[in-house]
Write a protein that holds these residues in place. Structure first.
Motif, PDB file in Angstrom:
ATOM      1  N   ASP A 161      38.859  38.971  49.516  1.00 26.35           N
ATOM      2  CA  ASP A 161      39.299  37.581  49.685  1.00 26.35           C
ATOM      3  C   ASP A 161      40.426  37.300  48.692  1.00 26.35           C
ATOM      4  N   CYS A 162      41.626  37.173  49.209  1.00 19.74           N
ATOM      5  CA  CYS A 162      42.805  36.963  48.353  1.00 19.74           C
ATOM      6  C   CYS A 162      43.144  35.479  48.179  1.00 19.74           C
ATOM      7  N   VAL A 167      48.563  32.365  50.355  1.00 15.49           N
ATOM      8  CA  VAL A 167      48.688  33.720  49.797  1.00 15.49           C
ATOM      9  C   VAL A 167      49.155  34.714  50.862  1.00 15.49           C
ATOM     10  N   ARG A 192      43.827  49.926  48.602  1.00 18.21           N
ATOM     11  CA  ARG A 192      42.524  49.544  48.044  1.00 18.21           C
ATOM     12  C   ARG A 192      42.760  48.738  46.792  1.00 18.21           C
ATOM     13  N   ILE A 193      41.983  47.687  46.616  1.00 17.74           N
ATOM     14  CA  ILE A 193      42.037  46.887  45.400  1.00 17.74           C
ATOM     15  C   ILE A 193      40.997  47.442  44.429  1.00 17.74           C
ATOM     16  N   THR A 194      41.443  47.762  43.228  1.00 14.39           N
ATOM     17  CA  THR A 194      40.539  48.305  42.222  1.00 14.39           C
ATOM     18  C   THR A 194      40.116  47.207  41.247  1.00 14.39           C
ATOM     19  N   GLY A 195      39.045  47.468  40.531  1.00 14.53           N
ATOM     20  CA  GLY A 195      38.613  46.544  39.490  1.00 14.53           C
ATOM     21  C   GLY A 195      37.701  45.428  39.990  1.00 14.53           C
ATOM     22  N   PRO A 197      34.228  43.640  41.174  1.00 16.24           N
ATOM     23  CA  PRO A 197      32.806  43.860  40.888  1.00 16.24           C
ATOM     24  C   PRO A 197      32.145  44.570  42.072  1.00 16.24           C
TER      25      PRO A 197
ATOM     26  N   ASP B 131      42.259  52.124  36.291  1.00 13.51           N
ATOM     27  CA  ASP B 131      41.869  52.766  37.549  1.00 13.51           C
ATOM     28  C   ASP B 131      42.750  52.236  38.674  1.00 13.51           C
ATOM     29  N   GLU B 132      43.982  52.709  38.731  1.00  9.25           N
ATOM     30  CA  GLU B 132      44.928  52.150  39.700  1.00  9.25           C
ATOM     31  C   GLU B 132      46.184  53.008  39.747  1.00  9.25           C
ATOM     32  N   ALA B 176      51.361  37.831  42.721  1.00 10.02           N
ATOM     33  CA  ALA B 176      50.707  36.554  43.047  1.00 10.02           C
ATOM     34  C   ALA B 176      49.406  36.783  43.811  1.00 10.02           C
ATOM     35  N   VAL B 177      49.386  37.776  44.688  1.00  8.70           N
ATOM     36  CA  VAL B 177      48.153  38.101  45.413  1.00  8.70           C
ATOM     37  C   VAL B 177      47.070  38.526  44.425  1.00  8.70           C
ATOM     38  N   LEU B 178      47.451  39.414  43.506  1.00  6.75           N
ATOM     39  CA  LEU B 178      46.441  39.943  42.576  1.00  6.75           C
ATOM     40  C   LEU B 178      45.932  38.873  41.621  1.00  6.75           C
ATOM     41  N   ASN B 180      45.483  35.815  42.379  1.00  6.85           N
ATOM     42  CA  ASN B 180      44.489  35.081  43.163  1.00  6.85           C
ATOM     43  C   ASN B 180      43.185  35.868  43.297  1.00  6.85           C
ATOM     44  N   VAL B 181      43.303  37.174  43.473  1.00  8.86           N
ATOM     45  CA  VAL B 181      42.103  38.020  43.525  1.00  8.86           C
ATOM     46  C   VAL B 181      41.377  37.964  42.175  1.00  8.86           C
ATOM     47  N   ARG B 184      39.436  34.749  41.858  1.00 14.04           N
ATOM     48  CA  ARG B 184      38.273  34.661  42.736  1.00 14.04           C
ATOM     49  C   ARG B 184      37.146  35.584  42.292  1.00 14.04           C
ATOM     50  N   TYR B 185      37.508  36.793  41.861  1.00 16.03           N
ATOM     51  CA  TYR B 185      36.477  37.782  41.521  1.00 16.03           C
ATOM     52  C   TYR B 185      36.253  37.887  40.010  1.00 16.03           C
ATOM     53  N   THR B 187      38.144  39.095  37.565  1.00 19.82           N
ATOM     54  CA  THR B 187      38.381  40.484  37.182  1.00 19.82           C
ATOM     55  C   THR B 187      39.857  40.680  36.870  1.00 19.82           C
ATOM     56  N   ASN B 188      40.235  41.924  36.578  1.00 20.07           N
ATOM     57  CA  ASN B 188      41.636  42.306  36.460  1.00 20.07           C
ATOM     58  C   ASN B 188      41.884  43.375  37.520  1.00 20.07           C
ATOM     59  N   ALA B 189      42.270  42.933  38.682  1.00 21.89           N
ATOM     60  CA  ALA B 189      42.407  43.843  39.818  1.00 21.89           C
ATOM     61  C   ALA B 189      43.663  44.697  39.703  1.00 21.89           C
ATOM     62  N   GLY B 190      43.634  45.829  40.365  1.00 20.90           N
ATOM     63  CA  GLY B 190      44.793  46.706  40.494  1.00 20.90           C
ATOM     64  C   GLY B 190      44.876  47.178  41.934  1.00 20.90           C
ATOM     65  N   VAL B 191      45.836  48.050  42.196  1.00 22.01           N
ATOM     66  CA  VAL B 191      46.046  48.542  43.558  1.00 22.01           C
ATOM     67  C   VAL B 191      46.051  50.068  43.560  1.00 22.01           C
TER      68      VAL B 191
END
Lengths: 198, 198
Positions: A161-162, A167, A192-195, A197, B131-132, B176-178, B180-181, B184-185, B187-191
């Motif tokens: 969910d972005c 977005v 794939r989105i990493t990180g 939960p 991890d990205e 900007a997408v990350l 928002n991710v 929401r989650y 976290t510190n998301a990566g790709v």
């Protein structure tokens, strides 16, 4: 029932076959109903969830034309503002995302943007597992959950969910990045989105 | 020697520490040289590779001001046109990517765009593995290879060549997408890009 508008392209055909394999009933709409294709309007009216798989230039007109048939339905906008110049993929986004334009043109549709990072070519070979996530954006949380459930049965990764529909502006242009990666690495890349939960 | 212009922010600080841990010598530039910080110009002149970690509104001026110091150097543009409205992250890109603006303002710099999907917060904790992948774009293949080599020692994934510098337009907005991710989650998301050949 899941409807696909513009289902005669690679994306729509691959999606239809994969949806059938996970046990969904699918109805495919076309501008020129024939054989297994019904009209786009009928595909919408018979479905709870409609995938709009239309070339970017046709999105606004198609959504407007189908606005009554799409009212109250979960509508998945998969279009991306991709352009090709001298054989190179790029993006030519407007002020609004194509998903936002869809929402403006069909205001009662419950629009969810997603699947921009899923390769049409990969989708078209239903025997190959999709090792990737599906990135979603939308303002209707319930509609987004419906699409997330379908998405997670189609791919090996998860539905991410972005956030809100806005977005989708930056999800839609991501398609142009992946087309360039595909060209360079001669592959059908995904994301794939990493990180996240567990 | 690797220089970081605007190295006093989270991104620059985390990057500096991680670069030192992989054995690189690092010099950090600042508008207000003090303690371990030298001037931005000196940071450029002493380095072979310079990371430009500047707020989006300052990119054009900074690149123009440093154009002589950046000439002939590999310049990594990490800036993203992120804006916050009512606490929500979005992107407000111009016609050109910030990396393209950098290249226009400092025409002899060998600009490579990248690291837009690497979280500054994740970077700032050098004990946590990244991890990205790192996504790169640029018109100078040799410069891109230099940055790819550094990137692959910083993250657990790989450096993905996303094509020419223009592609940075759609990499920069991906930030900007990350964001928002992340919100929401929590976290510190990566790709990671999937489907690449081994």
């Amino acid at each position: 029932m899941i409807g696909i508008v513009g289902g005669s392209g690679d994306f729509g055909q691959g999606l239809a076959e994969r949806l059938r394999r996970i046990g969904e009933e699918v109805v495919i709409g076309s501008r020129t109903p024939r054989d297994e294709f019904v009209s786009n309007e009928e595909a919408c009216v018979r479905s709870d969830v409609v995938f709009l798989s239309v070339p970017p230039g046709g999105v606004a007109d198609m959504a407007y034309e189908l606005r009554d048939a799409l009212a109250g339905r979960v509508v998945v906008s998969v279009a991306a503002p991709v352009v090709f110049r001298e054989g190179q993929a790029g993006a030519a986004p407007g002020e609004l995302a194509l998903a936002e334009i869809t929402s403006v043109a069909a205001p009662e549709a419950r629009v969810v943007a997603g699947f921009h990072t899923v390769s049409a070519r990969a989708l078209a070979d239903p025997d190959v597992p999709l090792d990737e996530d599906v990135l979603l954006a939308g303002d209707d949380a319930e509609a987004k959950a419906v699409v997330a459930d379908i998405a997670e049965r189609l791919v090996e990764g998860r539905a991410v969910d972005c956030g809100r529909l806005e977005v989708s502006r930056w999800l839609e242009t991501l398609t142009a990045v992946l087309l360039n990666v595909n060209r360079r690495y001669k592959t059908n890349a995904g994301v794939r989105i990493t990180g996240l939960p567990e």
